[in-house]
Design an enzyme around this catalytic site. Structure first.
Site, mmCIF file in Angstrom:
data_model
loop_
_atom_site.group_PDB
_atom_site.id
_atom_site.type_symbol
_atom_site.label_atom_id
_atom_site.label_comp_id
_atom_site.label_asym_id
_atom_site.label_seq_id
_atom_site.Cartn_x
_atom_site.Cartn_y
_atom_site.Cartn_z
ATOM 1 N N ASP A 74 8.073 3.268 24.809
ATOM 2 C CA ASP A 74 8.973 4.078 25.641
ATOM 3 C C ASP A 74 8.959 5.553 25.217
ATOM 4 O O ASP A 74 9.798 6.338 25.638
ATOM 5 C CB ASP A 74 10.407 3.521 25.591
ATOM 6 C CG ASP A 74 11.003 3.506 24.182
ATOM 7 O OD1 ASP A 74 10.331 3.971 23.228
ATOM 8 O OD2 ASP A 74 12.151 3.048 24.026
ATOM 9 N N GLU A 81 15.373 7.032 20.597
ATOM 10 C CA GLU A 81 15.109 6.423 21.899
ATOM 11 C C GLU A 81 15.222 7.472 23.009
ATOM 12 O O GLU A 81 15.776 8.556 22.793
ATOM 13 C CB GLU A 81 16.117 5.297 22.149
ATOM 14 C CG GLU A 81 16.017 4.145 21.150
ATOM 15 C CD GLU A 81 14.807 3.231 21.385
ATOM 16 O OE1 GLU A 81 13.779 3.699 21.914
ATOM 17 O OE2 GLU A 81 14.907 2.040 21.024
ATOM 18 N N ASP A 120 13.087 5.595 9.293
ATOM 19 C CA ASP A 120 14.176 4.810 9.871
ATOM 20 C C ASP A 120 14.359 3.456 9.194
ATOM 21 O O ASP A 120 13.549 3.035 8.367
ATOM 22 C CB ASP A 120 13.946 4.624 11.384
ATOM 23 C CG ASP A 120 12.503 4.206 11.718
ATOM 24 O OD1 ASP A 120 11.780 3.762 10.803
ATOM 25 O OD2 ASP A 120 12.114 4.311 12.888
ATOM 26 N N HIS A 127 9.382 6.671 22.087
ATOM 27 C CA HIS A 127 10.242 7.028 20.955
ATOM 28 C C HIS A 127 9.425 7.401 19.720
ATOM 29 O O HIS A 127 8.289 6.956 19.550
ATOM 30 C CB HIS A 127 11.288 5.940 20.653
ATOM 31 C CG HIS A 127 10.793 4.694 20.000
ATOM 32 N ND1 HIS A 127 11.166 3.437 20.424
ATOM 33 C CD2 HIS A 127 9.990 4.475 18.940
ATOM 34 C CE1 HIS A 127 10.613 2.526 19.658
ATOM 35 N NE2 HIS A 127 9.882 3.129 18.740
HETATM 36 C C1 GLP Z 1 9.112 1.071 15.590
HETATM 37 C C2 GLP Z 1 9.315 2.199 14.607
HETATM 38 C C3 GLP Z 1 8.533 3.430 15.019
HETATM 39 C C4 GLP Z 1 7.111 3.033 15.357
HETATM 40 C C5 GLP Z 1 7.108 2.106 16.518
HETATM 41 C C6 GLP Z 1 5.710 1.692 16.972
HETATM 42 O O1 GLP Z 1 9.982 1.129 16.664
HETATM 43 N N1 GLP Z 1 10.670 2.551 14.438
HETATM 44 O O2 GLP Z 1 8.567 4.382 13.963
HETATM 45 O O3 GLP Z 1 6.357 4.193 15.667
HETATM 46 O O4 GLP Z 1 7.811 0.933 16.102
HETATM 47 O O5 GLP Z 1 5.266 0.609 16.221
HETATM 48 P P1 GLP Z 1 3.825 -0.007 16.244
HETATM 49 O O6 GLP Z 1 3.004 0.918 15.396
HETATM 50 O O7 GLP Z 1 3.969 -1.355 15.629
HETATM 51 O O8 GLP Z 1 3.387 -0.034 17.644
#
Ligand code: GLP
Length: 261
Positions: free
Chosen positions: A136, A143, A67, A138
């Protein structure tokens, strides 16, 4: 679904790096799906070490990131392209033209999404997809409410996701409101999937994804449909799993039966 519970975040990082390394060992031109956020950083550090020790080469690999924020160009300090270049790509022997991250400031965002799907297909599909998980539930930026068969598209970010990610920006107001993200269908097409989660903040999302109902309300629960999905968690992220002793027993059985080779 395989659930692997490891003592701590460094063990999760090592497990993930080994999975990437063995994918490349089996197929030097493997196609890797990569994630951003804090969780995969330890795995990326380990991959850089292996590459410096000349135990691993990415020169024939291709990567596709999950993404990118809409509106952020590749050089924006908080863009996922910049994160990937700094934290991984420039420290490996992978040619930059074999690394793909959606272009968040493309002139035509809809055709960028279609192109991204086409590039993945042209590369032969993703062999191993790394994932983190949002609080959440995702995956990528899919989402809650995302179609379980969605493809790469524009997705509005929830306020919770924007708050979680505000630490990468000067202020909450600077966090973009939309993203380009691979869809859940795109992720499910990967030949194998590895979801990493560490820390107590992820325990509820992990429990819902692994043991809750299959629902678009918890996008990561879609991995229940995947035939080769592995969830790698540290003790803190595993804390709310109800079948925790079964997952531990299953791993002991794998070891006993020699299935981990
Ligand atoms: C972002 C990314 C996700 C990732 C999530 C969790 O929203 N788009 O791909 O899994 O963050 O991030 P973190 O690893 O910093 O908790």
């Amino acid at each position: 679904m395989r659930v692997v519970i490891l003592p701590d975040a460094p063990s999760v990082a090592r497990f993930a790096a080994e999975a990437v390394a063995s994918t490349i060992a089996a197929k030097s031109n493997a196609v890797l799906g990569l994630a951003t956020g804090s969780t995969p950083l330890g795995a990326y550090h380990r991959l850089i070490e292996l590459s410096r020790e000349q135990k691993l080469s990415f020169k024939d690999a291709t990567t596709f990131n999950l993404d990118e924020y809409v509106g952020l160009g590749p050089t924006h300090p908080a863009s996922y392209r910049r994160y990937m270049n700094e934290n991984l790509f420039t420290q490996l022997d992978i040619p930059m033209e074999q690394t793909f991250v959606p272009i968040g400031n493309a002139a035509n965002l809809l055709s960028e999404c279609e192109e991204y799907e086409r590039r993945i297909a042209d590369a032969g599909g993703i062999d191993l997809q790394l994932l983190g998980i949002g609080t959440d539930g995702h995956i990528g930026f899919n989402e809650p409410g995302s179609s379980l068969s969605s493809r790469t598209r524009i997705k509005t970010l929830t306020e919770q996701t924007r708050r979680d990610n505000a630490r990468f920006f000067a202020s909450f107001d600077e966090v973009p409101t939309s993203s380009i993200t691979m869809g859940i269908g795109t992720i499910l097409d990967a030949r194998s999937v590895l979801l990493l989660a560490t820390g107590t903040g992820k325990a509820a999302a992990v429990q819902a994804a692994v043991e809750g109902s299959l629902t678009a309300s918890i996008p990561a629960s879609a991995l229940q449909l995947h035939r080769a999905a592995t969830i790698i968690v540290d003790e803190a992220a595993a804390a709310r799993l109800e079948r925790i002793s079964y997952y531990r027993d299953s791993e002991s059985e794998r070891l006993r039966l020699g299935l981990n080779q």
